[in-house]
Motif scaffolding. Sequence first.
Motif, PDB file in Angstrom:
ATOM      1  N   PRO A   1     -19.434   4.329   3.078  1.00 23.37           N
ATOM      2  CA  PRO A   1     -18.893   4.403   4.447  1.00 23.37           C
ATOM      3  C   PRO A   1     -17.608   5.229   4.487  1.00 23.37           C
ATOM      4  N   GLU A   2     -17.385   5.887   5.589  1.00 25.49           N
ATOM      5  CA  GLU A   2     -16.251   6.801   5.712  1.00 25.49           C
ATOM      6  C   GLU A   2     -14.916   6.098   5.484  1.00 25.49           C
ATOM      7  N   ALA A   3     -14.759   4.873   5.993  1.00 31.58           N
ATOM      8  CA  ALA A   3     -13.498   4.152   5.830  1.00 31.58           C
ATOM      9  C   ALA A   3     -13.222   3.857   4.362  1.00 31.58           C
ATOM     10  N   GLU A   4     -14.256   3.469   3.632  1.00 35.22           N
ATOM     11  CA  GLU A   4     -14.098   3.171   2.211  1.00 35.22           C
ATOM     12  C   GLU A   4     -13.765   4.444   1.431  1.00 35.22           C
ATOM     13  N   LEU A   5     -14.418   5.532   1.780  1.00 32.06           N
ATOM     14  CA  LEU A   5     -14.159   6.805   1.113  1.00 32.06           C
ATOM     15  C   LEU A   5     -12.740   7.283   1.398  1.00 32.06           C
ATOM     16  N   GLN A   6     -12.281   7.117   2.631  1.00 38.79           N
ATOM     17  CA  GLN A   6     -10.938   7.559   2.989  1.00 38.79           C
ATOM     18  C   GLN A   6      -9.877   6.744   2.266  1.00 38.79           C
ATOM     19  N   LYS A   7     -10.142   5.446   2.076  1.00 41.69           N
ATOM     20  CA  LYS A   7      -9.188   4.607   1.338  1.00 41.69           C
ATOM     21  C   LYS A   7      -8.995   5.132  -0.080  1.00 41.69           C
ATOM     22  N   VAL A   8     -10.090   5.536  -0.715  1.00 44.40           N
ATOM     23  CA  VAL A   8     -10.013   6.091  -2.068  1.00 44.40           C
ATOM     24  C   VAL A   8      -9.228   7.401  -2.049  1.00 44.40           C
ATOM     25  N   LYS A   9      -9.493   8.238  -1.065  1.00 43.79           N
ATOM     26  CA  LYS A   9      -8.775   9.516  -0.965  1.00 43.79           C
ATOM     27  C   LYS A   9      -7.278   9.293  -0.738  1.00 43.79           C
ATOM     28  N   ASN A  10      -6.935   8.262   0.054  1.00 36.54           N
ATOM     29  CA  ASN A  10      -5.528   7.944   0.268  1.00 36.54           C
ATOM     30  C   ASN A  10      -4.855   7.560  -1.049  1.00 36.54           C
ATOM     31  N   ASN A  11      -5.590   6.824  -1.874  1.00 36.77           N
ATOM     32  CA  ASN A  11      -5.049   6.432  -3.174  1.00 36.77           C
ATOM     33  C   ASN A  11      -4.823   7.640  -4.069  1.00 36.77           C
ATOM     34  N   PHE A  12      -5.735   8.604  -4.009  1.00 39.23           N
ATOM     35  CA  PHE A  12      -5.554   9.834  -4.771  1.00 39.23           C
ATOM     36  C   PHE A  12      -4.311  10.581  -4.289  1.00 39.23           C
ATOM     37  N   ALA A  13      -4.132  10.656  -2.957  1.00 36.28           N
ATOM     38  CA  ALA A  13      -2.976  11.358  -2.403  1.00 36.28           C
ATOM     39  C   ALA A  13      -1.672  10.693  -2.821  1.00 36.28           C
ATOM     40  N   ALA A  14      -1.655   9.345  -2.784  1.00 32.46           N
ATOM     41  CA  ALA A  14      -0.460   8.617  -3.199  1.00 32.46           C
ATOM     42  C   ALA A  14      -0.180   8.827  -4.670  1.00 32.46           C
ATOM     43  N   SER A  15      -1.246   8.861  -5.468  1.00 34.28           N
ATOM     44  CA  SER A  15      -1.088   9.082  -6.909  1.00 34.28           C
ATOM     45  C   SER A  15      -0.527  10.469  -7.188  1.00 34.28           C
ATOM     46  N   GLU A  16      -1.031  11.471  -6.459  1.00 34.43           N
ATOM     47  CA  GLU A  16      -0.520  12.827  -6.631  1.00 34.43           C
ATOM     48  C   GLU A  16       0.970  12.893  -6.302  1.00 34.43           C
ATOM     49  N   TYR A  17       1.378  12.151  -5.298  1.00 36.01           N
ATOM     50  CA  TYR A  17       2.792  12.129  -4.909  1.00 36.01           C
ATOM     51  C   TYR A  17       3.642  11.483  -6.000  1.00 36.01           C
ATOM     52  N   ARG A  18       3.169  10.355  -6.552  1.00 31.36           N
ATOM     53  CA  ARG A  18       3.940   9.655  -7.584  1.00 31.36           C
ATOM     54  C   ARG A  18       4.105  10.506  -8.838  1.00 31.36           C
ATOM     55  N   LYS A  19       3.163  11.386  -9.095  1.00 26.31           N
ATOM     56  CA  LYS A  19       3.242  12.223 -10.291  1.00 26.31           C
ATOM     57  C   LYS A  19       4.348  13.284 -10.199  1.00 26.31           C
ATOM     58  N   LEU A  20       4.975  13.394  -9.034  1.00 27.98           N
ATOM     59  CA  LEU A  20       5.992  14.420  -8.840  1.00 27.98           C
ATOM     60  C   LEU A  20       7.386  13.818  -8.687  1.00 27.98           C
ATOM     61  N   THR A  21       7.561  12.568  -9.115  1.00 25.67           N
ATOM     62  CA  THR A  21       8.809  11.873  -8.835  1.00 25.67           C
ATOM     63  C   THR A  21       9.910  12.119  -9.854  1.00 25.67           C
ATOM     64  N   SER A  22       9.623  12.728 -10.992  1.00 22.91           N
ATOM     65  CA  SER A  22      10.654  12.954 -12.001  1.00 22.91           C
ATOM     66  C   SER A  22      10.309  14.183 -12.832  1.00 22.91           C
TER      67      SER A  22
ATOM     68  N   GLY B   1       0.819  -1.203   0.000  1.00 21.65           N
ATOM     69  CA  GLY B   1       0.000   0.000   0.000  1.00 21.65           C
ATOM     70  C   GLY B   1       0.851   1.250   0.000  1.00 21.65           C
ATOM     71  N   ALA B   2       0.502   2.185  -0.844  1.00 27.06           N
ATOM     72  CA  ALA B   2       1.283   3.423  -0.958  1.00 27.06           C
ATOM     73  C   ALA B   2       1.070   4.285   0.273  1.00 27.06           C
ATOM     74  N   PRO B   3       2.108   4.946   0.753  1.00 27.27           N
ATOM     75  CA  PRO B   3       1.971   5.793   1.943  1.00 27.27           C
ATOM     76  C   PRO B   3       1.181   7.040   1.627  1.00 27.27           C
ATOM     77  N   ARG B   4       0.525   7.554   2.606  1.00 27.34           N
ATOM     78  CA  ARG B   4      -0.164   8.817   2.432  1.00 27.34           C
ATOM     79  C   ARG B   4       0.863   9.926   2.299  1.00 27.34           C
ATOM     80  N   ALA B   5       0.586  10.848   1.414  1.00 28.75           N
ATOM     81  CA  ALA B   5       1.543  11.942   1.180  1.00 28.75           C
ATOM     82  C   ALA B   5       0.875  13.277   1.426  1.00 28.75           C
ATOM     83  N   ALA B   6       1.611  14.131   2.058  1.00 30.91           N
ATOM     84  CA  ALA B   6       1.093  15.484   2.258  1.00 30.91           C
ATOM     85  C   ALA B   6       1.009  16.183   0.912  1.00 30.91           C
ATOM     86  N   ALA B   7       0.027  17.017   0.774  1.00 33.08           N
ATOM     87  CA  ALA B   7      -0.151  17.731  -0.490  1.00 33.08           C
ATOM     88  C   ALA B   7       1.086  18.566  -0.784  1.00 33.08           C
ATOM     89  N   GLN B   8       1.564  18.472  -2.023  1.00 35.27           N
ATOM     90  CA  GLN B   8       2.729  19.236  -2.422  1.00 35.27           C
ATOM     91  C   GLN B   8       2.354  20.190  -3.533  1.00 35.27           C
TER      92      GLN B   8
END
Length: 588
Positions: free
Chosen positions: A433-454, A24-31
């Motif tokens: 449910p809140e837990a399911e929604l948060q899991k999706v949001k975590n995936n979005f945050a991880a995706s946003e982080y990966r888009k800044l790797t290069s 699982g990808a780590p949660r990333a602070a918004a950059q």
Amino acid sequence: MSKSDWRTNISWAAGLAALVCLAGAPRAAAQKVPVIEKTLSNGMRLLMVERRDEPSVSGGWVAHVGSANERTGITGTTHLFEHMMFKGTPTLGTKDYQKDLRIIAEQEQVREEMRAEEAKMRAAYRRGEIDDLQKPENKTARWRELEKRYHELVKEQREVLVKNEFDRVYTAGGGSGMNAFTSQDMTAYFITVPANKLELWMWMESERLLRPVFREFYAEREVVYEERRMRTESTPLGKFEETFMSLIWEAHPYHWPVIGWASDVASISKAQADEFYATYYGPQNITAILVGDFESDKALALAEKYFGRIPRGTKTPPDLITIEPKQPAEKRMHAEADTNPQVDIVWHSVPFGHRDGYALQVLAQVLNGRTGRLYKGLVLQRQVATSAQAAQHSMKWAGLFNVSGEARDGRTPLEVEQAIYEEIERLKQEAVPEAELQKVKNNFAASEYRKLTSNMAILFQLIFADGMGDWREINEAGPKYQAVTAAEVRRVAEKYLTRETRTVAVYTRKAGAAEDPDLAALAPEQKAAAAKMLAAIGQEKDAAKLTKRLEDLDAQAGKVDEKNRPFYELMKKKLAARLAELAQTVKP
């Protein structure tokens, strides 16, 4: 592009994920990407992001023109320009520019006479005197005579051409990854160069905008026509997907394919292309983008020196004014094809930047993926499908929400379709449910982080966001996804996923068609992903990319379990076969 140009491609990284389960990808602070925006004296915009991670610069530019800006009769012109912009300049691509110009002018005179003959042939076609405009026997005698003269001129021109010189200059300077793409909404060109070659990039890219030479225009037009035949007409679903897209869009120019209609591609004239270029390739309609190791003040000075010398375009690109009318009733298409039984459901939704787009993206991810509701509900629980996926496609002028699924052996596409509606109805009736929604949001945050790797990853984000309408979206989208509530997800499901606004394609196997033997050994849940990846491999023309994918697979060899071994071996086999095929087609 498989499943039409609006569909999300299965990326190579996603394919590898089928072989190796990623943690699982780590949660990333918004950059925030520190973008510096400037406007040159001629109206061209420049976006710059300084990064010192590596001694290179990823540079590109996006022309704000796509297939949606075309019109009937010249569809495919934007994509053709993607090819033509690599043909060179007065100093790149030729040994004798003046002779080159003379030949080009004479070629155009011959083609003008050929077009007059083609008008006669179209009239004969309308009268029913000939059945196919492309058959050699249906060409007029005068047309064949002119074609012979044209090929003589082509042969003469080859003596002064320097093939692929644009690419060779970059390669000699250490450039890599040079490529381009065309979509409904934009055309983009990009490459990575060493940090000390930034001025080379400035000169090369500004030269092909300032002084492009569209040599080999008609030969390249034929290349595009053949590309269309291979990607659309010779694939199991290509021709059906074009019909489906025309069914979805009634008025909007999204209804024609990015690569263009066959009759248009075969008929585009250089004069039409020149007019199109003058309208849409002016500097005021282009954004240049730099990401990497450079100083912005020096880069701006270089940009003004090179790009600033391009005269501002005399024509203002017209805005696209056609709005798709509200769909009043469900539309359906049934097709028999050489493919596994499946269903494709598309609803009209919202364009890029629309406030409801974020909730629709979250909704799609609630449904999508191995832990999403479609996989759990259709594949694991009901066992009616081998795969199912969802996506929100926000384009510049309009949008679509898509859900599709492939039927399991012994089940029908209609059963898959009904199961999809049941999952969507649950979303309309019950809050996520809140837990399911948060899991999706975590995936979005991880995706946003990966888009800044290069550098290149950031460049792509800026190209897409600016091409769609606003580069600031790369910084603003993340917080908007995190702010989506369960109530909003439920609201957009009720508002957009209605029976009246949907268009459905049902594909059944053509009588007598057998399953692809290469896929027969795979597990049911692997077949859909494998089929899409094999289609992508078959269309790839860049040997370097294929080699890199083969190397990626080799690197994963020790991590592949026995269940995924057939998938792994099939990908290696097809990559090697495609590389061998490309090697045989390389001309000295």
